[in-house]
Design an enzyme around this catalytic site. Structure first.
Site, PDB file in Angstrom:
ATOM      1  CD1 TRP A  61       2.256   0.606   7.011  1.00 21.05           C
ATOM      2  CD2 TRP A  61       1.596   1.759   5.215  1.00 21.05           C
ATOM      3  NE1 TRP A  61       0.898   0.615   7.000  1.00 21.05           N
ATOM      4  CE2 TRP A  61       0.460   1.313   5.908  1.00 21.05           C
ATOM      5  CE3 TRP A  61       1.428   2.506   4.037  1.00 21.05           C
ATOM      6  CZ2 TRP A  61      -0.836   1.580   5.487  1.00 21.05           C
ATOM      7  CZ3 TRP A  61       0.152   2.781   3.609  1.00 21.05           C
ATOM      8  CH2 TRP A  61      -0.977   2.326   4.328  1.00 21.05           C
ATOM      9  CD  GLU A  71      -2.160  -3.574  -4.891  1.00 21.51           C
ATOM     10  OE1 GLU A  71      -3.270  -4.136  -4.950  1.00 21.51           O
ATOM     11  OE2 GLU A  71      -2.005  -2.434  -4.433  1.00 21.51           O
ATOM     12  CG  HIS A 130       0.630  -2.006   1.446  1.00 20.20           C
ATOM     13  ND1 HIS A 130       1.328  -0.935   1.919  1.00 20.20           N
ATOM     14  CD2 HIS A 130      -0.515  -1.512   0.937  1.00 20.20           C
ATOM     15  CE1 HIS A 130       0.618   0.156   1.727  1.00 20.20           C
ATOM     16  NE2 HIS A 130      -0.516  -0.164   1.116  1.00 20.20           N
ATOM     17  CD  GLU A 173      -0.657   1.170  -3.877  1.00 18.82           C
ATOM     18  OE1 GLU A 173      -1.564   0.396  -4.187  1.00 18.82           O
ATOM     19  OE2 GLU A 173      -0.482   1.583  -2.722  1.00 18.82           O
ATOM     20  CG  ASP A 176      -1.803  -4.120  -1.599  1.00 21.51           C
ATOM     21  OD1 ASP A 176      -0.596  -4.337  -1.854  1.00 21.51           O
ATOM     22  OD2 ASP A 176      -2.291  -2.971  -1.508  1.00 21.51           O
ATOM     23  NE  ARG A 208      -2.345  -1.568  -7.391  1.00 23.87           N
ATOM     24  CZ  ARG A 208      -3.568  -1.118  -7.157  1.00 23.87           C
ATOM     25  NH1 ARG A 208      -4.535  -1.326  -8.023  1.00 23.87           N
ATOM     26  NH2 ARG A 208      -3.834  -0.452  -6.052  1.00 23.87           N
ATOM     27  CE1 TYR A 250       0.068  -6.215   4.821  1.00 25.92           C
ATOM     28  CE2 TYR A 250      -1.294  -5.289   3.079  1.00 25.92           C
ATOM     29  CZ  TYR A 250      -0.502  -6.312   3.566  1.00 25.92           C
ATOM     30  OH  TYR A 250      -0.316  -7.422   2.807  1.00 25.92           O
ATOM     31  CG  ASN A 265      -3.414   9.451   2.073  1.00 28.39           C
ATOM     32  OD1 ASN A 265      -3.854  10.321   2.813  1.00 28.39           O
ATOM     33  ND2 ASN A 265      -3.689   8.163   2.232  1.00 28.39           N
ATOM     34  CG  HIS A 287     -10.433  -2.727  -0.657  1.00 31.46           C
ATOM     35  ND1 HIS A 287      -9.392  -2.084  -0.052  1.00 31.46           N
ATOM     36  CD2 HIS A 287     -10.233  -2.562  -1.987  1.00 31.46           C
ATOM     37  CE1 HIS A 287      -8.598  -1.551  -0.973  1.00 31.46           C
ATOM     38  NE2 HIS A 287      -9.095  -1.827  -2.162  1.00 31.46           N
ATOM     39  NE  ARG A 295      -6.844  -4.605  -0.758  1.00 30.91           N
ATOM     40  CZ  ARG A 295      -6.002  -3.619  -0.443  1.00 30.91           C
ATOM     41  NH1 ARG A 295      -5.334  -2.991  -1.384  1.00 30.91           N
ATOM     42  NH2 ARG A 295      -5.861  -3.233   0.796  1.00 30.91           N
ATOM     43  CD  GLU A 323      -7.465   0.020  -4.839  1.00 30.55           C
ATOM     44  OE1 GLU A 323      -6.531   0.617  -5.416  1.00 30.55           O
ATOM     45  OE2 GLU A 323      -7.410  -0.340  -3.658  1.00 30.55           O
ATOM     46  CG  ASP A 351      -5.396   7.402  -0.580  1.00 29.78           C
ATOM     47  OD1 ASP A 351      -5.618   6.327   0.004  1.00 29.78           O
ATOM     48  OD2 ASP A 351      -4.586   7.520  -1.495  1.00 29.78           O
TER      49      ASP A 351
HETATM   50  C1  GCO Z   1      -4.316   0.135  -2.427  1.00 27.72           C
HETATM   51  C2  GCO Z   1      -3.318   0.844  -1.610  1.00 27.72           C
HETATM   52  C3  GCO Z   1      -3.830   1.836  -0.627  1.00 27.72           C
HETATM   53  C4  GCO Z   1      -2.693   2.677  -0.090  1.00 27.72           C
HETATM   54  C5  GCO Z   1      -3.118   4.079   0.088  1.00 27.72           C
HETATM   55  C6  GCO Z   1      -1.990   4.971   0.561  1.00 27.72           C
HETATM   56  O1  GCO Z   1      -3.946  -0.892  -2.961  1.00 27.72           O
HETATM   57  O2  GCO Z   1      -5.417   0.633  -2.536  1.00 27.72           O
HETATM   58  O3  GCO Z   1      -2.262   0.059  -1.209  1.00 27.72           O
HETATM   59  O4  GCO Z   1      -4.635   1.289   0.364  1.00 27.72           O
HETATM   60  O5  GCO Z   1      -2.197   2.163   1.070  1.00 27.72           O
HETATM   61  O6  GCO Z   1      -3.616   4.533  -1.145  1.00 27.72           O
HETATM   62  O7  GCO Z   1      -2.391   6.304   0.512  1.00 27.72           O
HETATM   63 MG    MG Z   2      -1.894  -1.288  -2.893  1.00 34.62          MG
END
Ligand code: GCO
Ligand code: MG
Length: 402
Positions: free
Chosen positions: A402, A236, A212, A262, A210, A283, A159, A37, A122, A147, A339, A316
């Protein structure tokens, strides 16, 4: 069976995807997802300019050897670009093997370990009432794991929350979006969100959240401790994981389960986290962590420490990754959850697929290979459209995670 062609297809049916298509002299083809992404063209070039020429003439059945050849042979190991490219080759070769054997991929891996794959959806809202409404909709649709993400009062942006009524999609066109962040406001607010969920819906659904990468280890420890009564399935990415030892601090203070990985590309990114049992769910996903060949290795290693899988599955990663992941999930003995964010309608048309969703459970289907293909004519109607992930700044302007 020899590889005679390898092509990279970049398309934007609702969002950008990079797909590798490998063809063989027996008329069988396979596809793999190579989407990274916001940095899509780097992987497309890595494949087109450096990997595809090396594939021509190779035996399509030598999947392990090809993996080692691309990993060790490049000299420059690991990293998201390299590992996504290797993943796409690997996914396409497993697809070809399945088609040649006339077997769905999960059977080649060792067969189903369960009836279906539990996925989490989500539920996002700008405030608690809106987030609870979305949560209720997910329960109606049969989700067993959900989630939740929510806007934080007095914070300009947050976010993980959909804009308007559409799906959540963080990447934006044009300039990079700048969001603002306050760990203090978030930490004060988020326990109230989980309390509201448990008060309204009880404990029958698995509740996920999450973070993040937004907190420091000690802040994450405080969060985990303060939300223990709401019994999260996982929190997460509580803090960035470059410093794997940092998770010891979180672990010392809380029994809230932790999911990480991730953004990982290889087993080395999670070695210490798994070995020291600092996490509960890994993940890492097929597309960004070297495909089926490498994720199997990570999952088997994780199983030794009772760490279970929880593969990343945002929109993505293409429907190709989703299909292959569901085969993997149906097989992997130490499965936790998958997910599932869903896809734009156009993407589902460009990628005809055998997988299905039924009341919070998914199944990869019985088509040979991973069961996902690409309609190249349709894909050509959606040219690449650059988009970037946002960045976050603290309220004083400092660039944050982020
Ligand atoms: C999730 C992720 C995504 C990411 C994204 C970035 O837990 O699914 O955090 O939302 O932000 O995949 O490209
Ligand atoms: Mg995530």
């Amino acid at each position: 069976m020899k590889i005679i062609r390898a092509d990279v297809i970049v398309t934007c049916p609702g969002r950008n995807f990079v797909t590798l298509k490998i063809e063989t002299d027996e008329g069988i083809h396979g596809i793999g997802d190579a989407t990274l992404n916001g940095r899509e063209l780097a992987v497309a070039s890595y494949l087109k300019d450096h990997v595809c020429p090396l594939l021509i003439g190779r035996d399509a059945g030598r999947i392990e050897d090809t993996w080692q050849f691309l990993y060790k042979g490049a000299y420059w190991r690991r990293g998201p670009v390299t590992m996504s490219a290797i993943a796409a080759v690997d996914m396409a070769l497993w697809d070809i093997l399945g088609k040649a054997a006339n077997m769905p991929l999960y059977k080649l891996l060792g067969g189903a370990s369960r009836e279906g794959v539990m996925v989490y959806g989500h539920a996002t809202g700008r405030d608690i009432p809106e987030a609870l409404d979305r949560y209720a909709e997910h329960i109606e649709e049969g989700y067993k794991a959900i989630r939740i993400q929510c806007g934080v009062p007095n914070m300009r942006s947050v976010y993980g929350v959909a804009k308007g009524n559409g799906m959540y999609e963080p990447a934006t066109k044009g300039a990079v979006e700048e969001q603002s962040w306050s760990s203090e406001k978030y930490l004060d607010f988020v326990p109230k969100l989980f309390e509201a969920v448990r008060e309204k819906f009880g404990f029958d659904t698995h509740l996920l959240h999450d973070v993040h990468h937004r907190l420091t280890p000690i802040e994450a420890a405080r969060l985990g401790k303060s939300v223990e009564p709401y019994r999260l399935f996982w929190m997460e990415d509580p803090t960035p994981a470059e410093n794997q030892a940092g998770f010891r601090l979180i672990r010392e203070h809380t029994v809230t389960p932790i999911a990480v990985g991730e953004v990982f590309n290889s087993i080395w990114d999670c070695k210490q986290l798994i070995e020291e049992q600092l996490i509960d769910y890994i993940r890492a996903t097929l597309t960004h962590a070297g495909g089926i060949t490498h994720l199997k290795r990570i999952a088997d290693f994780a199983a030794l420490y009772q760490v279970r899988t929880g593969c990343h599955g945002p929109s993505d990663l293409s429907p190709v990754c989703m299909g292959a992941a569901l085969h993997f999930d149906l097989w992997v003995p130490n499965f936790g959850v998958q997910e599932y964010m869903g896809f734009p309608k156009e993407a589902l048309e460009v990628f005809p697929h055998a997988w299905s969703f039924d009341r919070g459970m998914m199944h990869p289907g019985e088509a040979p290979g991973h069961g996902v293909d690409i309609d190249e004519k349709l894909a050509a109607k959606y040219p690449y459209d650059p988009a970037y992930l946002p960045v976050a700044r603290l309220e004083d302007g400092t660039l944050w995670n982020w």
